[in-house]
Design an enzyme around this catalytic site. Structure first.
Site, PDB file in Angstrom:
ATOM      1  N   HIS A  25       0.837  -1.199   0.000  1.00  0.00           N
ATOM      2  CA  HIS A  25       0.000   0.000   0.000  1.00  0.00           C
ATOM      3  C   HIS A  25       0.875   1.253   0.000  1.00  0.00           C
ATOM      4  CE1 HIS A  25      -3.580   2.470   1.129  1.00  0.00           C
ATOM      5  NE2 HIS A  25      -2.639   3.220   1.694  1.00  0.00           N
ATOM      6  N   GLU A  26       1.794   1.300   0.941  1.00  0.00           N
ATOM      7  CA  GLU A  26       2.672   2.470   1.028  1.00  0.00           C
ATOM      8  C   GLU A  26       3.626   2.538  -0.157  1.00  0.00           C
ATOM      9  OE1 GLU A  26       1.937   4.701   3.060  1.00  0.00           O
ATOM     10  OE2 GLU A  26       0.539   3.493   4.238  1.00  0.00           O
ATOM     11  N   HIS A  29       2.022   4.492  -2.913  1.00  0.00           N
ATOM     12  CA  HIS A  29       2.206   5.935  -2.728  1.00  0.00           C
ATOM     13  C   HIS A  29       3.619   6.356  -3.120  1.00  0.00           C
ATOM     14  CE1 HIS A  29      -1.633   6.397  -0.818  1.00  0.00           C
ATOM     15  NE2 HIS A  29      -1.314   5.743   0.283  1.00  0.00           N
TER      16      HIS A  29
END
Length: 381
Positions: A25-26, A29
């Site tokens: 998820h990170e 980003h």
């Protein structure tokens, strides 16, 4: 006999589920930020005090926090881990200012923020593609086969051979669609549209409640109509077809999640059914004990859940940032700093309150409150 995977087994399973999903998820980003030239100051798995970390040649601190319940990427121009804008970013030298998150146009910031949840969905789709290629897809027509005696279907007047076309006003294309719709609506009244012969008909049916007890002692309430399949067809899925199958399944799971949240908001489902990290840990241990396939499927479900939750329009979550950007695009200027500050505070308070609630529910599901009540009653008696 109730089986218990054990504490350390459960903790290990939880880490294997949450750790990689938070990381990807990170990473979504981070990689989107890299594409648009944004400098990342910190990439953290976990919150709180740093346990271990290294700084790369780009100046990004890769670290682990002591509380492994999430993670974050802090870009240049962010005040903190929630990506709240730092008012001092405008005072930076031009070269540094250009590399801040806040200096990028709205569409780039939106892509960077959305990249995290999108990555979670892509991970789930990849897993579901693997299942489709390995096991095929179950495709059963939405036709009533057998009918259980005394079931809601019999009471409502459904007959073998009836073809269900819609439930609750929502069209269904397969028996599996019916199962997904009904199983999360125990005790609710549902309109059933069907075709008998060539004549369209409709009835109202009260979904039955079936309590299943598994080998771990869980007793979930499952909605049942009491009808059987006509025939189950497990169809092989090819490489070109697999992405479409996986995307459809992901969409179905997302719709179920949205339905459950809608039921909670409307009061048709108790908030006591909300679970948190402790419930995820418990289920992780159980699914790992069942087998690899069950455990990997759980990872797909949790990945979809993480993507879904993060897209909710709550400040401090990705969806809250996207909401701010939408407002900024309409107004052609950002929200005032004080408005954003209060929104972030409110969002943080809401998230913390939810964490307290789900933890309270989790502890209750483990029997803690019952045990404390029994002990207190014993002391008083």
């Amino acid at each position: 006999m109730i089986e218990n995977p054990g504490f350390f087994y459960t903790v290990m399973a939880f880490i294997l589920v949450i750790g990689p999903l938070v990381f990807v998820h990170e990473l979504g980003h981070y990689l989107a930020g890299r594409v648009f030239g944004v400098k990342a100051d910190e990439f953290s798995i976990g919150f709180g005090r740093e346990i271990f970390g290294v700084t790369d040649k780009r100046g990004t601190r890769w670290k682990f926090g002591w509380m492994p319940l999430g993670g974050y990427v802090k870009f240049a121009g962010d005040m903190d881990a929630s990506s709240k804008p730092d008012p001092d970013w405008l005072a930076l030298p031009a070269e540094e200012r250009e590399r801040t998150f806040q200096a990028k146009p709205i569409w780039q910031r939106a892509i960077i923020v959305a990249a995290g949840p999108v990555t979670n969905f892509l991970v789930a789709i990849a897993i579901l593609m693997g299942f489709a290629l390995s096991f095929g897809e179950l495709r059963t027509p939405a036709v009533v086969g057998s009918i259980e005696a005394g079931s809601p279907a019999q009471a409502a007047g459904l007959k073998s051979g009836d073809r269900i076309v819609a439930l609750g006003g929502r069209s269904v294309d397969s028996f599996e669609d019916m199962v997904r719709f009904i199983q999360i609506r125990p005790g609710q009244q549902v309109r059933v549209d069907f075709v008998r012969g060539t004549a369209p008909q409709a009835i109202d049916l009260t979904v039955g409640t079936h309590i299943e007890r598994d080998r771990f002692g869980n007793q979930p309430k499952i909605g049942r109509m009491g009808i059987g399949r006509t025939s189950a067809a497990l169809v092989p899925v090819g490489v070109l077809e697999a992405p479409g199958v996986a995307i459809r399944q992901t969409g179905s799971i997302l719709r179920m999640m949205g339905d459950v949240i809608g039921q909670i908001i409307s009061g048709r489902r108790s908030v006591k059914e909300l679970g948190g990290p402790l419930s995820i840990a418990k289920v992780s241990g159980e699914q790992m004990a069942i087998g690899t396939a069950s455990f990997v499927f759980l990872i797909a479900l949790v990945s979809i859940n993480l993507g879904f939750i993060n897209l909710l329009p709550v400040p401090v979550l990705d969806g809250g940032h996207l909401l701010f950007y939408a407002i900024e695009a309409i107004r052609r200027r950002p929200l005032e700093p004080q408005v954003q500050e209060w929104a972030f505070r409110g969002g943080l308070a809401a998230v913390l309150a939810l964490m307290v609630l789900v933890t309270f529910n989790d502890l209750g599901s483990f029997g803690l409150w019952t045990q404390l009540g029994n002990r207190l009653a014993g002391l008083i008696g």
